[in-house]
Design a protein around this motif. Sequence first.
Motif, PDB file in Angstrom:
ATOM      1  N   LYS A  73       0.654  -1.337  -0.111  1.00  0.00           N
ATOM      2  CA  LYS A  73       0.019  -0.238   0.016  1.00  0.00           C
ATOM      3  C   LYS A  73       0.722   1.163   0.020  1.00  0.00           C
ATOM      4  N   VAL A  74       0.687   2.181  -0.843  1.00  0.00           N
ATOM      5  CA  VAL A  74       1.502   3.340  -1.174  1.00  0.00           C
ATOM      6  C   VAL A  74       0.760   4.506  -0.768  1.00  0.00           C
ATOM      7  N   ASP A  75       0.974   5.545  -0.135  1.00  0.00           N
ATOM      8  CA  ASP A  75       0.304   6.762  -0.150  1.00  0.00           C
ATOM      9  C   ASP A  75       0.140   7.295  -1.313  1.00  0.00           C
ATOM     10  N   GLU A  76      -1.413   7.557  -1.608  1.00  0.00           N
ATOM     11  CA  GLU A  76      -1.879   7.904  -2.815  1.00  0.00           C
ATOM     12  C   GLU A  76      -1.467   9.335  -3.120  1.00  0.00           C
ATOM     13  N   LYS A  77      -1.167  10.299  -2.023  1.00  0.00           N
ATOM     14  CA  LYS A  77      -0.698  11.497  -2.174  1.00  0.00           C
ATOM     15  C   LYS A  77       0.993  11.770  -2.874  1.00  0.00           C
ATOM     16  N   ARG A  78       1.372  10.464  -2.732  1.00  0.00           N
ATOM     17  CA  ARG A  78       2.818  10.451  -3.369  1.00  0.00           C
ATOM     18  C   ARG A  78       2.865  10.105  -4.746  1.00  0.00           C
ATOM     19  N   THR A  79       1.896   9.414  -5.377  1.00  0.00           N
ATOM     20  CA  THR A  79       1.782   8.687  -6.497  1.00  0.00           C
ATOM     21  C   THR A  79       1.360   9.755  -7.578  1.00  0.00           C
ATOM     22  N   MET A  80       2.341   9.763  -8.702  1.00  0.00           N
ATOM     23  CA  MET A  80       1.775  10.373 -10.023  1.00  0.00           C
ATOM     24  C   MET A  80       1.823   9.384 -11.032  1.00  0.00           C
ATOM     25  N   THR A  81       0.523   9.212 -11.945  1.00  0.00           N
ATOM     26  CA  THR A  81       0.616   8.519 -12.825  1.00  0.00           C
ATOM     27  C   THR A  81       0.436   9.295 -14.241  1.00  0.00           C
ATOM     28  N   VAL A  82       1.420   8.915 -15.197  1.00  0.00           N
ATOM     29  CA  VAL A  82       1.661   9.643 -16.537  1.00  0.00           C
ATOM     30  C   VAL A  82       1.300   8.428 -17.648  1.00  0.00           C
ATOM     31  N   ALA A 133      13.789  10.926   1.578  1.00  0.00           N
ATOM     32  CA  ALA A 133      13.839   9.388   1.374  1.00  0.00           C
ATOM     33  C   ALA A 133      12.517   8.962   0.671  1.00  0.00           C
ATOM     34  N   LYS A 134      11.304   9.540   1.153  1.00  0.00           N
ATOM     35  CA  LYS A 134       9.906   9.105   0.659  1.00  0.00           C
ATOM     36  C   LYS A 134       9.735   9.932  -0.076  1.00  0.00           C
ATOM     37  N   GLY A 135      10.134  10.178  -1.461  1.00  0.00           N
ATOM     38  CA  GLY A 135       9.816  11.116  -2.522  1.00  0.00           C
ATOM     39  C   GLY A 135       8.719  10.545  -3.357  1.00  0.00           C
ATOM     40  N   ILE A 136       8.547  11.102  -4.584  1.00  0.00           N
ATOM     41  CA  ILE A 136       7.286  10.754  -5.351  1.00  0.00           C
ATOM     42  C   ILE A 136       7.483   9.561  -6.037  1.00  0.00           C
ATOM     43  N   ILE A 137       6.488   8.977  -6.273  1.00  0.00           N
ATOM     44  CA  ILE A 137       6.427   7.384  -7.031  1.00  0.00           C
ATOM     45  C   ILE A 137       5.705   7.723  -8.406  1.00  0.00           C
ATOM     46  N   VAL A 138       6.284   7.584  -9.500  1.00  0.00           N
ATOM     47  CA  VAL A 138       5.630   7.907 -10.611  1.00  0.00           C
ATOM     48  C   VAL A 138       5.188   6.590 -11.433  1.00  0.00           C
ATOM     49  N   ILE A 139       4.170   6.327 -11.896  1.00  0.00           N
ATOM     50  CA  ILE A 139       3.671   5.215 -12.466  1.00  0.00           C
ATOM     51  C   ILE A 139       3.608   5.428 -14.069  1.00  0.00           C
ATOM     52  N   ILE A 140       4.356   4.991 -14.826  1.00  0.00           N
ATOM     53  CA  ILE A 140       4.306   5.282 -16.418  1.00  0.00           C
ATOM     54  C   ILE A 140       3.614   4.232 -17.141  1.00  0.00           C
ATOM     55  N   LYS A 149       9.774   6.198 -28.707  1.00  0.00           N
ATOM     56  CA  LYS A 149      10.542   7.521 -28.616  1.00  0.00           C
ATOM     57  C   LYS A 149       9.771   8.025 -27.141  1.00  0.00           C
ATOM     58  N   ASN A 150       8.640   8.202 -27.364  1.00  0.00           N
ATOM     59  CA  ASN A 150       7.974   8.816 -26.018  1.00  0.00           C
ATOM     60  C   ASN A 150       8.428   8.325 -24.524  1.00  0.00           C
ATOM     61  N   LEU A 151       8.317   6.852 -24.706  1.00  0.00           N
ATOM     62  CA  LEU A 151       8.735   6.235 -23.500  1.00  0.00           C
ATOM     63  C   LEU A 151      10.332   6.486 -23.091  1.00  0.00           C
ATOM     64  N   VAL A 152      10.855   6.742 -23.928  1.00  0.00           N
ATOM     65  CA  VAL A 152      12.412   7.014 -23.679  1.00  0.00           C
ATOM     66  C   VAL A 152      12.530   8.446 -23.309  1.00  0.00           C
ATOM     67  N   ASP A 153      11.665   9.357 -23.860  1.00  0.00           N
ATOM     68  CA  ASP A 153      11.739  10.575 -23.472  1.00  0.00           C
ATOM     69  C   ASP A 153      11.014  10.794 -21.941  1.00  0.00           C
ATOM     70  N   ILE A 154      10.125  10.073 -21.448  1.00  0.00           N
ATOM     71  CA  ILE A 154       9.774   9.967 -19.958  1.00  0.00           C
ATOM     72  C   ILE A 154      10.869   9.323 -19.347  1.00  0.00           C
ATOM     73  N   LEU A 155      11.517   8.547 -19.652  1.00  0.00           N
ATOM     74  CA  LEU A 155      12.643   7.819 -18.925  1.00  0.00           C
ATOM     75  C   LEU A 155      13.722   9.000 -18.638  1.00  0.00           C
ATOM     76  N   ASP A 156      13.871   9.543 -19.721  1.00  0.00           N
ATOM     77  CA  ASP A 156      14.822  10.757 -19.529  1.00  0.00           C
ATOM     78  C   ASP A 156      14.580  11.723 -18.626  1.00  0.00           C
ATOM     79  N   GLU A 157      13.125  12.143 -18.636  1.00  0.00           N
ATOM     80  CA  GLU A 157      12.717  13.189 -17.695  1.00  0.00           C
ATOM     81  C   GLU A 157      12.908  12.607 -16.418  1.00  0.00           C
TER      82      GLU A 157
END
Length: 183
Positions: A73-82, A133-140, A149-157
Amino acid sequence: MAELNTGDSGGGKGGKVRSKKQNSKVDLTAMVDLAFLLITFFMLTTTLSKPQAMPLGLPDKNDDKDPLKKDLKVDEKRTMTVMMGENNKLIYYMGLIDTPIAGPKDIAYGKDGIRRELLARKKSVIEYTGDKAKGIIVIIKPGKKSKYKNLVDILDEMAITGVETYAIVNDFLPKETELLEKK
């Protein structure tokens, strides 16, 4: 290689002495040897371009059988979905899709789009948790029609903004699929 004419042809005829016209030959053996030496030298001393690779942490194949692994279970306030769709479409939201904290919003790639948003959200998550240490969690989530190319661009970001925890997922909820298919 050269020949010296002394003028004594010994022909016994008086008068004009005609010298023989000689064919001029140039010996190119030394030049060819030098060319091959130079080619060999430059081939051995030149460094070839090294392939660029991005390190990705992939899960083990036997993770499903581990009894100690449970749904985390992850805190939903820490997750960002792209989510990535066709024609360079990019949508993000914070939290859960049913109750989003921010978004869902269409956004552009690059420094004025997703990078700025990632930095802002990363800063707000650190303020919320009070712990770096408890930073943002990004779900791609790359869509079926998105470009590699778009996946590589997001991984670069992710690398540029310093996001350490991110995951590439291909499971879409029905509401997310609906968002991606909107024009």
